[in-house]
Design a protein around this motif. Structure first.
Motif, PDB file in Angstrom:
ATOM      1  N   ASN A 138       0.826  -1.209   0.000  1.00 36.28           N
ATOM      2  CA  ASN A 138       0.000   0.000   0.000  1.00 36.28           C
ATOM      3  C   ASN A 138       0.863   1.264   0.000  1.00 36.28           C
ATOM      4  O   ASN A 138       1.840   1.349   0.751  1.00 36.28           O
ATOM      5  CB  ASN A 138      -0.910   0.025   1.229  1.00 36.28           C
ATOM      6  N   TYR A 144      -3.331  11.116   5.273  1.00 38.98           N
ATOM      7  CA  TYR A 144      -4.390  10.320   4.630  1.00 38.98           C
ATOM      8  C   TYR A 144      -4.169   8.839   4.895  1.00 38.98           C
ATOM      9  O   TYR A 144      -3.057   8.398   5.151  1.00 38.98           O
ATOM     10  CB  TYR A 144      -4.404  10.547   3.115  1.00 38.98           C
ATOM     11  N   THR A 145      -5.253   8.082   4.792  1.00 42.44           N
ATOM     12  CA  THR A 145      -5.149   6.618   4.839  1.00 42.44           C
ATOM     13  C   THR A 145      -5.549   6.077   3.467  1.00 42.44           C
ATOM     14  O   THR A 145      -6.463   6.594   2.820  1.00 42.44           O
ATOM     15  CB  THR A 145      -6.063   6.007   5.923  1.00 42.44           C
ATOM     16  N   ASP A 147      -7.237   3.605   0.852  1.00 38.64           N
ATOM     17  CA  ASP A 147      -8.489   2.838   0.910  1.00 38.64           C
ATOM     18  C   ASP A 147      -8.701   1.985  -0.349  1.00 38.64           C
ATOM     19  O   ASP A 147      -9.817   1.835  -0.832  1.00 38.64           O
ATOM     20  CB  ASP A 147      -9.660   3.798   1.121  1.00 38.64           C
ATOM     21  N   CYS A 155     -12.728   7.145  -8.096  1.00 42.50           N
ATOM     22  CA  CYS A 155     -12.807   6.052  -7.110  1.00 42.50           C
ATOM     23  C   CYS A 155     -14.246   5.599  -6.847  1.00 42.50           C
ATOM     24  O   CYS A 155     -14.740   5.610  -5.716  1.00 42.50           O
ATOM     25  CB  CYS A 155     -12.126   6.470  -5.801  1.00 42.50           C
ATOM     26  N   LYS A 158     -14.272  -0.231  -7.185  1.00 36.25           N
ATOM     27  CA  LYS A 158     -13.039  -0.791  -6.629  1.00 36.25           C
ATOM     28  C   LYS A 158     -12.595  -2.003  -7.457  1.00 36.25           C
ATOM     29  O   LYS A 158     -13.421  -2.799  -7.897  1.00 36.25           O
ATOM     30  CB  LYS A 158     -13.267  -1.204  -5.173  1.00 36.25           C
ATOM     31  N   LYS A 191      -7.367   5.383  -3.654  1.00 37.80           N
ATOM     32  CA  LYS A 191      -8.379   6.206  -2.972  1.00 37.80           C
ATOM     33  C   LYS A 191      -7.797   6.592  -1.615  1.00 37.80           C
ATOM     34  O   LYS A 191      -7.222   5.778  -0.901  1.00 37.80           O
ATOM     35  CB  LYS A 191      -9.684   5.435  -2.780  1.00 37.80           C
ATOM     36  N   TRP A 192      -7.970   7.864  -1.271  1.00 37.77           N
ATOM     37  CA  TRP A 192      -7.429   8.392  -0.007  1.00 37.77           C
ATOM     38  C   TRP A 192      -8.533   8.940   0.882  1.00 37.77           C
ATOM     39  O   TRP A 192      -9.390   9.674   0.421  1.00 37.77           O
ATOM     40  CB  TRP A 192      -6.409   9.498  -0.289  1.00 37.77           C
ATOM     41  N   ASN A 193      -8.488   8.576   2.134  1.00 36.41           N
ATOM     42  CA  ASN A 193      -9.428   9.139   3.126  1.00 36.41           C
ATOM     43  C   ASN A 193      -8.631  10.023   4.076  1.00 36.41           C
ATOM     44  O   ASN A 193      -7.596   9.590   4.619  1.00 36.41           O
ATOM     45  CB  ASN A 193     -10.124   8.026   3.922  1.00 36.41           C
TER      46      ASN A 193
END
Length: 195
Positions: A138, A144-145, A147, A155, A158, A191-193
């Motif tokens: 990853n 950011y995390t 995803d 996004c 998936k 994808k970033w959260n």
């Protein structure tokens, strides 16, 4: 142009190898000279044949050990996979290093502005119509995390590594009237959260 570059590389390697082999021969000659206390006949009978053997063996030996595969690279084109970018810099670099540049058909993209490496995180090349077997580690982004990998920059869908497959192989006729596999790129987007 590629053949000219390869010829120059081979010539350069020979220019390095031959003096090295002669040096090996002279060392053998010196050893014989020392052990025979400078006896002319012993040097002629032992030293010259040994020197000849040293040069004969020394050229390929020196060639292989010192060059470390440069000759192999010069004589054989290797496939170097790169991301399909607008900038030709990478292609030029690889071309000058005796690589056959091929575009990887899978690219994993950071998917945010000002990301490093022209926005490309990882590339891979798999058979068309197959599943992606290797999943890269990853990516990370400060604040950011991650995803998952998605099929579009927005996004929405998936990528399912267990069921999704690359597009089927398509062949087309090129300008030389030869049939070749059409390049199809599968782009995956991170994808970033926000944390």
């Amino acid at each position: 142009m590629k053949k000219k570059i390869e010829s120059l590389k081979v010539l350069g390697i020979l220019l390095i190898s031959i003096p090295g082999a002669i040096l090996i021969g002279l060392i053998i000659y010196g050893i014989v000279d020392t052990f025979t206390s400078g006896n002319f006949y012993a040097i002629v009978l032992l030293g010259v044949p040994l020197m000849y053997i040293g040069v004969t063996i020394g050229i390929p030996l020196f060639f292989l050990t010192i060059t470390g595969g440069i000759l192999d690279r010069a004589l054989h084109q290797y496939d170097c996979y790169v991301a399909k970018l607008e900038s030709p810099t990478m292609e030029e670099l690889l071309y000058n290093n005796a690589c056959t540049v091929k575009y990887a058909n899978i690219s994993y993209n950071y998917n945010y502005e000002d990301s490093e490496n022209y926005g490309v995180y990882f590339i891979d090349d798999c058979d068309y119509g197959s599943k992606i077997e290797y999943i890269p580690a990853n990516p990370t982004r400060e604040g950011y995390t991650f995803d998952g990998w998605y099929k579009e920059p927005e996004c929405i869908n998936k990528w399912n590594f267990e069921s999704d497959t690359l597009p089927e192989e398509v062949k087309e006729v090129n300008e030389n009237n030869e049939e070749e596999v059409k390049f199809q790129e599968t782009k995956l987007y991170a994808k970033w959260n926000k944390q």
